[in-house]
Scaffold this motif. Structure first.
Motif, PDB file in Angstrom:
ATOM      1  N   HIS A   8       2.265   1.873  -9.493  1.00 31.73           N
ATOM      2  CA  HIS A   8       2.998   3.128  -9.640  1.00 31.73           C
ATOM      3  C   HIS A   8       4.492   2.912  -9.442  1.00 31.73           C
ATOM      4  O   HIS A   8       4.941   1.862  -8.975  1.00 31.73           O
ATOM      5  CB  HIS A   8       2.499   4.166  -8.641  1.00 31.73           C
ATOM      6  CG  HIS A   8       2.811   3.800  -7.221  1.00 31.73           C
ATOM      7  ND1 HIS A   8       4.032   4.063  -6.634  1.00 31.73           N
ATOM      8  CD2 HIS A   8       2.078   3.169  -6.265  1.00 31.73           C
ATOM      9  CE1 HIS A   8       4.034   3.624  -5.387  1.00 31.73           C
ATOM     10  NE2 HIS A   8       2.851   3.068  -5.133  1.00 31.73           N
ATOM     11  N   GLU A  23       6.239   8.185  -6.533  1.00 30.41           N
ATOM     12  CA  GLU A  23       4.856   8.656  -6.617  1.00 30.41           C
ATOM     13  C   GLU A  23       3.880   7.831  -5.773  1.00 30.41           C
ATOM     14  O   GLU A  23       4.190   7.466  -4.645  1.00 30.41           O
ATOM     15  CB  GLU A  23       4.432   8.695  -8.087  1.00 30.41           C
ATOM     16  CG  GLU A  23       5.274   9.667  -8.923  1.00 30.41           C
ATOM     17  CD  GLU A  23       4.662   9.933 -10.255  1.00 30.41           C
ATOM     18  OE1 GLU A  23       3.958  10.953 -10.395  1.00 30.41           O
ATOM     19  OE2 GLU A  23       4.854   9.104 -11.177  1.00 30.41           O
ATOM     20  N   SER A  24       2.710   7.540  -6.311  1.00 30.02           N
ATOM     21  CA  SER A  24       1.656   6.821  -5.604  1.00 30.02           C
ATOM     22  C   SER A  24       0.670   6.318  -6.655  1.00 30.02           C
ATOM     23  O   SER A  24       0.929   6.432  -7.863  1.00 30.02           O
ATOM     24  CB  SER A  24       0.931   7.746  -4.613  1.00 30.02           C
ATOM     25  OG  SER A  24       0.124   8.684  -5.318  1.00 30.02           O
ATOM     26  N   HIS A  25      -0.471   5.805  -6.185  1.00 29.70           N
ATOM     27  CA  HIS A  25      -1.492   5.374  -7.143  1.00 29.70           C
ATOM     28  C   HIS A  25      -1.917   6.504  -8.072  1.00 29.70           C
ATOM     29  O   HIS A  25      -2.403   6.262  -9.181  1.00 29.70           O
ATOM     30  CB  HIS A  25      -2.722   4.839  -6.393  1.00 29.70           C
ATOM     31  CG  HIS A  25      -3.512   5.908  -5.691  1.00 29.70           C
ATOM     32  ND1 HIS A  25      -3.173   6.399  -4.450  1.00 29.70           N
ATOM     33  CD2 HIS A  25      -4.629   6.579  -6.078  1.00 29.70           C
ATOM     34  CE1 HIS A  25      -4.045   7.326  -4.095  1.00 29.70           C
ATOM     35  NE2 HIS A  25      -4.927   7.460  -5.050  1.00 29.70           N
ATOM     36  N   ASP A  39      -1.248   1.993  -3.351  1.00 32.09           N
ATOM     37  CA  ASP A  39       0.014   2.592  -2.923  1.00 32.09           C
ATOM     38  C   ASP A  39       0.859   1.413  -2.456  1.00 32.09           C
ATOM     39  O   ASP A  39       0.520   0.747  -1.470  1.00 32.09           O
ATOM     40  CB  ASP A  39      -0.208   3.585  -1.775  1.00 32.09           C
ATOM     41  CG  ASP A  39      -0.895   4.857  -2.241  1.00 32.09           C
ATOM     42  OD1 ASP A  39      -0.832   5.181  -3.436  1.00 32.09           O
ATOM     43  OD2 ASP A  39      -1.513   5.528  -1.388  1.00 32.09           O
ATOM     44  N   TYR A  80       5.115   2.917   0.534  1.00 30.07           N
ATOM     45  CA  TYR A  80       4.680   4.225   0.045  1.00 30.07           C
ATOM     46  C   TYR A  80       3.498   4.767   0.830  1.00 30.07           C
ATOM     47  O   TYR A  80       2.596   4.023   1.235  1.00 30.07           O
ATOM     48  CB  TYR A  80       4.304   4.134  -1.432  1.00 30.07           C
ATOM     49  CG  TYR A  80       5.498   4.144  -2.363  1.00 30.07           C
ATOM     50  CD1 TYR A  80       5.880   5.310  -3.015  1.00 30.07           C
ATOM     51  CD2 TYR A  80       6.254   3.004  -2.567  1.00 30.07           C
ATOM     52  CE1 TYR A  80       6.977   5.332  -3.862  1.00 30.07           C
ATOM     53  CE2 TYR A  80       7.353   3.011  -3.419  1.00 30.07           C
ATOM     54  CZ  TYR A  80       7.703   4.183  -4.067  1.00 30.07           C
ATOM     55  OH  TYR A  80       8.796   4.191  -4.897  1.00 30.07           O
ATOM     56  N   ARG A  81       3.530   6.065   1.044  1.00 27.80           N
ATOM     57  CA  ARG A  81       2.444   6.800   1.679  1.00 27.80           C
ATOM     58  C   ARG A  81       1.944   6.096   2.942  1.00 27.80           C
ATOM     59  O   ARG A  81       2.707   5.765   3.828  1.00 27.80           O
ATOM     60  CB  ARG A  81       1.321   7.030   0.670  1.00 27.80           C
ATOM     61  CG  ARG A  81       1.682   8.075  -0.396  1.00 27.80           C
ATOM     62  CD  ARG A  81       0.450   8.692  -0.976  1.00 27.80           C
ATOM     63  NE  ARG A  81       0.784   9.847  -1.805  1.00 27.80           N
ATOM     64  CZ  ARG A  81      -0.112  10.702  -2.233  1.00 27.80           C
ATOM     65  NH1 ARG A  81      -1.385  10.541  -1.919  1.00 27.80           N
ATOM     66  NH2 ARG A  81       0.245  11.728  -2.974  1.00 27.80           N
ATOM     67  N   SER A  94       0.651   3.093   3.213  1.00 27.59           N
ATOM     68  CA  SER A  94       0.763   1.630   3.215  1.00 27.59           C
ATOM     69  C   SER A  94       1.876   1.182   4.165  1.00 27.59           C
ATOM     70  O   SER A  94       2.706   1.984   4.600  1.00 27.59           O
ATOM     71  CB  SER A  94       1.025   1.123   1.803  1.00 27.59           C
ATOM     72  OG  SER A  94      -0.081   1.398   0.949  1.00 27.59           O
ATOM     73  N   GLY A 131       3.518  13.391   0.606  1.00 25.03           N
ATOM     74  CA  GLY A 131       3.982  12.015   0.755  1.00 25.03           C
ATOM     75  C   GLY A 131       5.470  11.927   1.009  1.00 25.03           C
ATOM     76  O   GLY A 131       5.944  11.025   1.706  1.00 25.03           O
TER      77      GLY A 131
END
Length: 304
Positions: A34, A38-40, A60, A64-65, A67, A204
């Protein structure tokens, strides 16, 4: 379904990634990356469609998020983000794979492909990447040249200078990532995104550590963004000969992308001889969910 497929995976690169893993492991694997911010879930439509016939892996990424979020800017250089992808493949016992990426994920996908193609730049990974699928992420060499030589692209890239400015951190500290995006882009809820997905996105962005980590991708990048109108030369790494990507490559390009000029696909055949370009009309930057059916059709045709 995607939520139930999330797994926490520890990598040999000393980070942990939350990863959507869906499909039969005996099928051909595809790793989806991604982009910002954003994210996965960027790939949610494609993951569900392709997992019937492929083993789909979508992390992710670092920062991100949920992770891992290293605090050092230097933890987000392209070589380390590239290494994460091969380490993820190792952790899932995947030897050879197709790499797919959008936006920043596409930038890393270019690197993964160049390093992992047969005869690639990194002997320890060479031969492991068989195909590449990129969505609205310019080839790094062409992008750097365009930022210097194309006034439209240089103007569109000025947000990178702001993201690199420490003043952005103060905005994030007060309200997360959303106020920063509103200031830079006048961000509003996209029409093509439903309320649930937008809520997931905003949640997120509330994480201050994640928000700064996302900006660190820009801060660690070697892309040079001169001021509008300033005299500038193309950096040496992008001005001369650049290694070719020879594996089969699909480039999906949304033609109404406000951040990335169509000049980024001009002359790409010289650097990627085995490329197919799928142009998507009347679509902005987030092509994977703005025009999901067009992307799925292009991917399925390419993979077949």
């Amino acid at each position: 379904m995607l939520k139930s497929s999330l797994r926490r995976i520890y990598l040999s690169t000393d980070v942990e990634l939350d990863c959507c893993v869906i499909g039969d492991p005996s099928n051909q694997p595809i790793i989806f990356l991604h982009g910002f911010p954003e994210s996965h879930r960027t790939w949610r439509h494609q993951l569900l469609a392709l997992s019937e016939n492929y083993y789909c892996i979508a992390p992710d990424q670092r920062g991100y998020r949920g992770s891992s979020k290293p605090t050092d800017v230097n933890a987000y250089t392209a070589d380390q983000l590239t290494a994460d992808v091969f380490a993820l493949a190792d952790a899932l016992d995947v030897e050879n794979f197709t790499i797919a990426g959008h936006d920043w994920g596409g930038a890393i996908a270019w690197s993964v492909a160049l390093n992992g193609q047969a005869g690639g730049l990194s002997p320890q990974w060479a031969g492991r990447v068989t195909r590449a699928m990129i969505a609205n992420a310019p080839h790094p060499c062409i992008y750097q040249r365009a930022i210097v030589n194309d006034p439209i692209q240089r103007a569109s890239a000025q947000y990178i200078r702001f993201f690199r400015d420490s003043a952005s951190d103060a905005i994030i500290a007060k309200g997360g990532l959303l106020p920063l995006l509103q200031r830079v882009w006048g961000w509003q809820k996209p029409e093509a995104m439903d309320a649930y997905e937008y809520g997931e996105l905003l949640a997120g962005w509330e994480d201050r550590d994640a928000a700064v980590a996302m900006l660190n991708w820009y801060r660690a990048s070697n892309i040079t963004v001169p001021l509008i109108g300033a005299a500038a030369d193309v950096p040496k790494w992008a001005a001369g000969a650049f290694p070719k990507l020879n594996i089969p490559t699909l480039l999906v390009w949304a033609m109404e992308d406000k951040a990335l000029s169509p000049s980024n696909i001009e002359g790409i055949e010289e650097l990627v001889p085995n490329i197919h370009i799928e142009r998507v009309a009347n679509c902005g930057h987030f092509v994977t969910w703005e025009k999901p059916d067009a992307v799925i059709a292009a991917l399925e045709k390419f993979l077949a």
